[in-house]
Design an enzyme around this catalytic site. Structure first.
Site, short mmCIF file in Angstrom:
data_model
loop_
_atom_site.label_atom_id
_atom_site.label_comp_id
_atom_site.label_asym_id
_atom_site.label_seq_id
_atom_site.Cartn_x
_atom_site.Cartn_y
_atom_site.Cartn_z
N ARG A 137 0.81 -1.23 0.00
CA ARG A 137 0.00 0.00 0.00
C ARG A 137 0.84 1.28 0.00
NH1 ARG A 137 -3.24 -2.98 3.86
NH2 ARG A 137 -4.88 -4.05 2.70
N LYS A 159 3.10 11.34 -11.63
CA LYS A 159 2.26 10.46 -12.45
C LYS A 159 3.02 9.16 -12.67
CE LYS A 159 -0.79 13.38 -15.22
NZ LYS A 159 -1.12 13.83 -16.59
N GLU A 201 9.48 17.34 -25.30
CA GLU A 201 8.84 17.78 -24.05
C GLU A 201 9.40 19.14 -23.60
OE1 GLU A 201 6.19 16.22 -22.99
OE2 GLU A 201 6.44 14.04 -23.09
N LYS A 243 6.89 22.97 -14.56
CA LYS A 243 6.10 21.81 -14.14
C LYS A 243 5.76 21.91 -12.65
CE LYS A 243 5.12 17.03 -14.72
NZ LYS A 243 5.34 15.78 -15.40
N GLU A 253 -4.63 16.70 -11.63
CA GLU A 253 -5.18 17.04 -12.94
C GLU A 253 -6.70 17.20 -12.93
OE1 GLU A 253 -3.00 15.40 -16.30
OE2 GLU A 253 -4.82 15.42 -17.48
N ARG A 257 -3.44 21.11 -14.90
CA ARG A 257 -2.35 20.19 -15.23
C ARG A 257 -2.50 19.58 -16.63
NH1 ARG A 257 0.81 15.71 -11.50
NH2 ARG A 257 2.11 14.94 -13.21
N ASN A 261 -0.27 18.14 -21.33
CA ASN A 261 -0.54 17.12 -22.36
C ASN A 261 -0.68 17.71 -23.76
OD1 ASN A 261 -0.59 14.61 -20.93
ND2 ASN A 261 -2.37 15.41 -19.85
N HIS A 264 -0.25 15.49 -26.78
CA HIS A 264 -0.28 14.10 -26.33
C HIS A 264 -1.51 13.33 -26.82
CE1 HIS A 264 3.00 15.50 -23.90
NE2 HIS A 264 3.14 14.36 -23.26
N HIS A 268 -0.39 10.06 -28.27
CA HIS A 268 -0.72 8.75 -27.70
C HIS A 268 -1.41 7.87 -28.74
CE1 HIS A 268 -0.59 10.11 -23.18
NE2 HIS A 268 0.60 9.96 -23.71
N HIS A 281 8.15 7.91 -27.51
CA HIS A 281 7.10 8.77 -26.94
C HIS A 281 7.32 10.24 -27.35
CE1 HIS A 281 4.20 10.37 -24.09
NE2 HIS A 281 5.13 11.16 -23.59
P1 NAD Z 1 12.75 5.33 -21.99
O1 NAD Z 1 12.57 5.25 -20.56
O2 NAD Z 1 12.31 4.19 -22.83
O3 NAD Z 1 14.29 5.63 -22.29
C1 NAD Z 1 14.70 5.78 -23.61
C2 NAD Z 1 15.85 4.83 -23.98
O4 NAD Z 1 17.08 5.37 -23.50
C3 NAD Z 1 15.76 3.44 -23.39
O5 NAD Z 1 16.26 2.51 -24.32
C4 NAD Z 1 16.66 3.52 -22.18
O6 NAD Z 1 17.15 2.28 -21.78
C5 NAD Z 1 17.75 4.40 -22.70
N1 NAD Z 1 18.48 5.18 -21.72
C6 NAD Z 1 17.98 5.79 -20.62
N2 NAD Z 1 18.93 6.55 -20.05
C7 NAD Z 1 20.05 6.38 -20.79
C8 NAD Z 1 21.36 6.92 -20.72
N3 NAD Z 1 21.69 7.82 -19.80
N4 NAD Z 1 22.27 6.52 -21.62
C9 NAD Z 1 21.93 5.65 -22.61
N5 NAD Z 1 20.69 5.13 -22.75
C10 NAD Z 1 19.78 5.51 -21.84
O7 NAD Z 1 12.02 6.62 -22.59
P2 NAD Z 1 11.84 8.12 -22.08
O8 NAD Z 1 11.76 8.94 -23.28
O9 NAD Z 1 12.82 8.45 -21.03
O10 NAD Z 1 10.41 8.06 -21.36
C11 NAD Z 1 9.24 7.80 -22.08
C12 NAD Z 1 8.18 7.31 -21.11
O11 NAD Z 1 7.91 8.33 -20.17
C13 NAD Z 1 6.88 6.95 -21.78
O12 NAD Z 1 6.44 5.71 -21.29
C14 NAD Z 1 5.94 8.05 -21.34
O13 NAD Z 1 4.62 7.62 -21.24
C15 NAD Z 1 6.50 8.42 -20.00
N6 NAD Z 1 6.18 9.79 -19.58
C16 NAD Z 1 5.67 9.95 -18.34
C17 NAD Z 1 5.40 11.21 -17.88
C18 NAD Z 1 4.91 11.40 -16.47
O14 NAD Z 1 4.51 12.51 -16.11
N7 NAD Z 1 4.96 10.39 -15.63
C19 NAD Z 1 5.66 12.33 -18.67
C20 NAD Z 1 6.19 12.13 -19.94
C21 NAD Z 1 6.46 10.84 -20.38
N1 GLY Z 2 3.42 14.75 -18.44
C1 GLY Z 2 2.12 15.19 -18.10
C2 GLY Z 2 1.94 15.41 -16.64
O1 GLY Z 2 2.82 15.18 -15.86
O2 GLY Z 2 0.88 15.80 -16.24
#
Ligand code: NAD
Ligand code: GLY
Length: 376
Positions: A137, A159, A201, A243, A253, A257, A261, A264, A268, A281
């Site tokens: 939890r 998130k 982003e 942010k 949100e 917030r 997006n 997005h 998406h 992404h």
């Molecule tokens: P990712 O986590 O897949 O990383 C991208 C690639 O880079 C992967 O292959 C990873 O292994 C590699 N990598 C990471 N750090 C590295 C480094 N320092 N050196 C070499 N390789 C490295 O992708 P991302 O773009 O970081 O994140 C995308 C994800 O984030 C999506 O799933 C998206 O939905 C999510 N997201 C979430 C929020 C939120 O608010 N929680 C906001 C935006 C995106």
């Molecule tokens: N990336 C969108 C949010 O954090 O709300």
């Protein structure tokens, strides 16, 4: 954005920066640490939640690069430090990967104080946060983002999620980390395509919240693409400030917030429609911002010149500006599953003036025209 400091067109000199996130009018909150050398700095790891054990969650790409150094720091604070490596990729942001974290925690009898450390990009950060939110939890977790995208966006604001085959990030929770430690040096090993994805982003924050930051990005894009540390430090800090300002007012949100997006809804749909992992992404968001800019113009919210300005910047960042031809009906079907939809009606984040965004519905045939013009 009256309370946020001014954006400078030049790049201010960097040192370690701390951006606070204040929630519940300052009752709750945490710090985002931004700078070079943070992974190896003892001060980064002091004052975190106390526990007998820590678990590093990473993946097969990032762990060989940075896990040993994180481990060395954590050993000074926790009697037991374990690690679990998940498969790398958006297509593994699912229940099976999440379960590997729980398998590890339960097999090692980890208690409810165990601290999880997310070492990686947004996929690892989102999954580790979700695991932390439901293990016994809720246990504390710390974000150690290693992609530009994760440093400017996903590690901040709480998130957490995994994907469902029918919809992106559809299963998750709002669950805040105890700290975010963004070591800019980890970006040195990031593939160029991933750097560009992160820039999507970064660009997003300009039109939605800070017109002068958009100007700054246009002037400094080459420096960002060349990984100039001062430029990166400024961009990460500015994005986190914006942010923090948004999340501080609307953690869950209920309204504001949603502006985060921008791009997005279209993005998406591209990710889900093509299958997770086909487009990154950030690539989908970049292209989605072109489409959302076109829709902002189509609805008369923005002047004509806004669209070529956004398209040019997104293209310069190394991102696709033409979407895949999934078909208008398929796009609409996918976008109806978006979390912002209400009663099956799609709602888009659109730009209402430079630095200002809001939610809008649009007639399906206008959305179809935008898709026809921006897909090939
Ligand atoms: P990712 O986590 O897949 O990383 C991208 C690639 O880079 C992967 O292959 C990873 O292994 C590699 N990598 C990471 N750090 C590295 C480094 N320092 N050196 C070499 N390789 C490295 O992708 P991302 O773009 O970081 O994140 C995308 C994800 O984030 C999506 O799933 C998206 O939905 C999510 N997201 C979430 C929020 C939120 O608010 N929680 C906001 C935006 C995106
Ligand atoms: N990336 C969108 C949010 O954090 O709300």
């Amino acid at each position: 954005m009256n309370s946020a400091p001014q954006t400078h067109l030049s790049v201010p000199q960097s040192s370690t920066q701390i951006v606070p996130i204040a929630l519940d009018e300052g009752q709750r909150g945490y710090d985002i640490l931004i700078g070079s050398g943070l992974l190896d700095a003892e001060s980064s790891w002091q004052g975190l939640p106390k526990a007998a054990a820590a678990l590093i969650v990473s993946n097969e790409t990032v762990a060989p690069l940075y896990q040993e150094r994180l481990w060395a720091q954590l050993q000074a604070h926790y009697a037991r430090v374990d690690a679990v490596q998940l498969p790398d990729g958006e297509q593994y942001k699912d229940w099976a990967s999440l379960n590997r974290v729980f398998d590890h925690l339960l097999a090692s009898a980890s208690d409810r104080k165990t601290v999880l450390f997310a070492l990686g990009g947004g996929v690892i950060g989102d999954m580790t946060g979700f695991a932390a939110s439901i293990y016994m939890r809720g246990v504390p977790f710390v974000q150690v983002p290693t992609t530009l995208l994760a440093q400017v966006d996903s590690s901040v604001g709480g998130k957490t999620a995994i994907n469902h085959p029918l919809g992106k990030n559809m299963l998750g929770a709002f669950y805040q980390p105890a700290r975010v430690i963004a070591d800019l040096d980890t970006l040195d090993s990031l593939p160029q395509r991933e750097l560009s994805a992160g820039l999507a982003e970064v660009i997003k924050y300009g039109p939605i919240a800070d017109a002068s930051f958009l100007d700054w990005i246009e002037v400094n894009l080459e420096a960002l693409l060349a990984r100039d540390k001062a430029a990166l430090a400024y961009a990460v800090k500015r994005c986190c400030e914006i942010k923090a300002w948004v999340v501080g007012q609307d953690e869950r949100e209920q309204g504001l917030r949603a502006i985060l997006n921008f791009g997005h809804t279209f993005g998406h749909a591209i990710e889900t429609g093509l299958g997770y992992g086909e487009w990154l992404h950030g690539e989908a968001v970049g292209c989605g911002m072109v489409m959302a800019s076109a829709l902002s113009v189509r609805l008369g919210l923005m002047p004509e010149e806004f669209l070529p300005r956004m398209r040019r910047l997104i293209e310069r960042a190394g991102l696709p500006v033409t979407g895949p031809k999934l078909g208008v009906e398929r796009y609409l079907e996918l976008m109806r599953v978006d979390k912002k939809s209400e009663g099956g009606a799609i709602r888009f984040v659109l730009i209402e003036g430079l630095g200002r965004a809001g939610m809008h519905a649009a007639p399906d045939d206008w959305v179809g025209q935008v898709l026809d013009a921006h897909c090939a």
